[in-house]
Design a protein around this motif. Structure first.
Motif, PDB file in Angstrom:
ATOM      1  N   GLU A 148       0.830  -1.205   0.000  1.00 11.46           N
ATOM      2  CA  GLU A 148       0.000   0.000   0.000  1.00 11.46           C
ATOM      3  C   GLU A 148       0.863   1.253   0.000  1.00 11.46           C
ATOM      4  O   GLU A 148       0.572   2.228  -0.702  1.00 11.46           O
ATOM      5  N   ARG A 149       1.943   1.217   0.781  1.00 14.51           N
ATOM      6  CA  ARG A 149       2.838   2.371   0.847  1.00 14.51           C
ATOM      7  C   ARG A 149       3.516   2.609  -0.502  1.00 14.51           C
ATOM      8  O   ARG A 149       3.669   3.751  -0.946  1.00 14.51           O
ATOM      9  N   MET A 150       3.932   1.538  -1.150  1.00 11.71           N
ATOM     10  CA  MET A 150       4.537   1.671  -2.473  1.00 11.71           C
ATOM     11  C   MET A 150       3.540   2.257  -3.457  1.00 11.71           C
ATOM     12  O   MET A 150       3.886   3.105  -4.277  1.00 11.71           O
ATOM     13  N   SER A 151       2.294   1.807  -3.375  1.00  4.71           N
ATOM     14  CA  SER A 151       1.258   2.313  -4.267  1.00  4.71           C
ATOM     15  C   SER A 151       1.012   3.795  -4.020  1.00  4.71           C
ATOM     16  O   SER A 151       0.845   4.577  -4.968  1.00  4.71           O
ATOM     17  N   GLN A 152       0.999   4.188  -2.762  1.00 13.32           N
ATOM     18  CA  GLN A 152       0.837   5.606  -2.420  1.00 13.32           C
ATOM     19  C   GLN A 152       1.996   6.429  -2.965  1.00 13.32           C
ATOM     20  O   GLN A 152       1.813   7.535  -3.468  1.00 13.32           O
ATOM     21  N   GLN A 153       3.198   5.858  -2.875  1.00 14.63           N
ATOM     22  CA  GLN A 153       4.384   6.552  -3.368  1.00 14.63           C
ATOM     23  C   GLN A 153       4.310   6.744  -4.876  1.00 14.63           C
ATOM     24  O   GLN A 153       4.684   7.796  -5.409  1.00 14.63           O
ATOM     25  N   MET A 154       3.820   5.727  -5.570  1.00 18.33           N
ATOM     26  CA  MET A 154       3.668   5.829  -7.022  1.00 18.33           C
ATOM     27  C   MET A 154       2.692   6.944  -7.372  1.00 18.33           C
ATOM     28  O   MET A 154       2.948   7.762  -8.267  1.00 18.33           O
ATOM     29  N   LEU A 155       1.577   6.985  -6.672  1.00 20.07           N
ATOM     30  CA  LEU A 155       0.573   8.007  -6.961  1.00 20.07           C
ATOM     31  C   LEU A 155       1.102   9.407  -6.654  1.00 20.07           C
ATOM     32  O   LEU A 155       0.846  10.355  -7.383  1.00 20.07           O
ATOM     33  N   THR A 156       1.844   9.498  -5.565  1.00 22.01           N
ATOM     34  CA  THR A 156       2.393  10.795  -5.167  1.00 22.01           C
ATOM     35  C   THR A 156       3.446  11.274  -6.152  1.00 22.01           C
ATOM     36  O   THR A 156       3.463  12.442  -6.552  1.00 22.01           O
ATOM     37  N   GLU A 157       4.336  10.356  -6.543  1.00 19.00           N
ATOM     38  CA  GLU A 157       5.467  10.742  -7.381  1.00 19.00           C
ATOM     39  C   GLU A 157       5.053  11.068  -8.807  1.00 19.00           C
ATOM     40  O   GLU A 157       5.576  11.972  -9.426  1.00 19.00           O
ATOM     41  N   TYR A 158       4.140  10.321  -9.323  1.00 19.81           N
ATOM     42  CA  TYR A 158       3.793  10.491 -10.727  1.00 19.81           C
ATOM     43  C   TYR A 158       2.492  11.264 -10.949  1.00 19.81           C
ATOM     44  O   TYR A 158       2.273  11.790 -12.036  1.00 19.81           O
ATOM     45  N   GLY A 159       1.649  11.284  -9.942  1.00 19.91           N
ATOM     46  CA  GLY A 159       0.376  11.967 -10.102  1.00 19.91           C
ATOM     47  C   GLY A 159      -0.598  11.097 -10.876  1.00 19.91           C
ATOM     48  O   GLY A 159      -0.208  10.189 -11.600  1.00 19.91           O
ATOM     49  N   SER A 160      -1.853  11.367 -10.727  1.00 23.72           N
ATOM     50  CA  SER A 160      -2.868  10.523 -11.354  1.00 23.72           C
ATOM     51  C   SER A 160      -2.762  10.504 -12.871  1.00 23.72           C
ATOM     52  O   SER A 160      -3.000   9.489 -13.511  1.00 23.72           O
ATOM     53  N   GLN A 161      -2.355  11.627 -13.483  1.00 26.68           N
ATOM     54  CA  GLN A 161      -2.286  11.669 -14.937  1.00 26.68           C
ATOM     55  C   GLN A 161      -1.091  10.902 -15.475  1.00 26.68           C
ATOM     56  O   GLN A 161      -1.057  10.536 -16.643  1.00 26.68           O
TER      57      GLN A 161
END
Length: 266
Positions: A148-161
């Motif tokens: 879950e933390r990795m997934s959050q990091q992906m969303l944060t780093e790259y943004g939804s777009q």
């Protein structure tokens, strides 16, 4: 603009498809990384750490950590298998190590790799106190907080777009993001940077898991009170950036009735 709209819709559909639920608590979580990728990366990091970490020379304490950890893990696996959730822990390979260090600490890696530092044992005091710590760490693994933390990091780093780009190159990106999410870095970090929500959830699940294994969850609050005292009333390293001691103990007492429903040592 049309492409962007399609992209956003696709990203939203992907997030919906990636939704999962934490066992027992039922909390919804987004898991964008496959279990196999998380386990592969975490095993690499864990193996590197454990090769250089000094194992405890105290055979009695080492055996106790193994005993309590296995007892909790076996109880959790039995529960999962009996309730149609066995697949969630099917690929786990439990390992419990006691490391020679005065640090008041413990940590968990995905797949059931758990490490306890000798420095926390004077605070656990006995087998039940140790069960509080190991139940908490087993909970992090079962709830897939690292994923879950990795997934959050992906969303944060790259943004939804940019989510599509991140997932298209997932294998390459996970190596970079994983080192941040696992909190290892050059000094291995030892504690994963879980959010307060995840920490409180691990406390709740930990109470239930230790109860399943026959350890009295009513002893959990006393352990955290000792942790608070050992840190002079501040937030100890074991719970760095996590909930305050007062919040943690309050929530534990609130969750006791539920945990006692699973207690096998009544």
């Amino acid at each position: 603009m049309k492409y962007l709209s399609y992209f956003i819709v696709a990203a939203m559909l992907l997030l919906v498809a990636a939704c999962s639920s934490v066992p027992v608590t039922g909390r919804k979580q987004v898991l964008l990384v496959s279990d196999s990728e998380v386990l592969t990366l975490s095993l690499q990091q864990y193996d590197e750490y454990i090769k250089s970490a000094p194992k405890s020379a105290n055979a009695k304490n080492t055996a106790l950590v193994e005993k309590v950890g296995r007892r909790i893990a076996n109880a959790v696996e039995t529960y999962m298998n009996n309730n149609g959730m066995g697949d969630l822990v099917a690929n786990f390979s439990w390992e419990f190590n006691l490391i020679k260090s005065d640090e008041v600490n413990a940590f968990c890696m995905p797949g059931g790799k758990i490490v306890v530092y000798e420095g926390i044992l004077p605070i656990t005091q006995d087998e039940t106190g140790l069960a509080v710590v190991l139940g908490h760490e087993v909970a992090h693994a079962v709830a897939k907080h690292s994923n879950e933390r990795m997934s959050q990091q992906m969303l944060t780093e790259y943004g939804s777009q940019a989510l599509g780009m991140a997932l298209d190159k997932q294998s390459a990106q996970i190596q970079q993001i994983g080192s941040v999410a696992f909190g290892l870095g050059s000094q291995y970090g030892v504690t994963l940077p879980f959010s307060r929500k995840q920490e409180l959830e691990a406390d709740e699940l930990g109470l239930i898991f230790m109860s399943m294994a026959g350890y009295d969850p009513r002893q959990a609050a006393s352990f955290w009170e000792r942790m608070s005292a050992a840190s002079g009333g501040g937030v100890p390293e074991f719970t760095s950036t996590h909930p305050s001691d007062a919040t943690r103990i309050k929530k534990i007492n609130e969750n006791l009735p539920k945990a006692l429903e699973y207690y096998t040592g009544k």
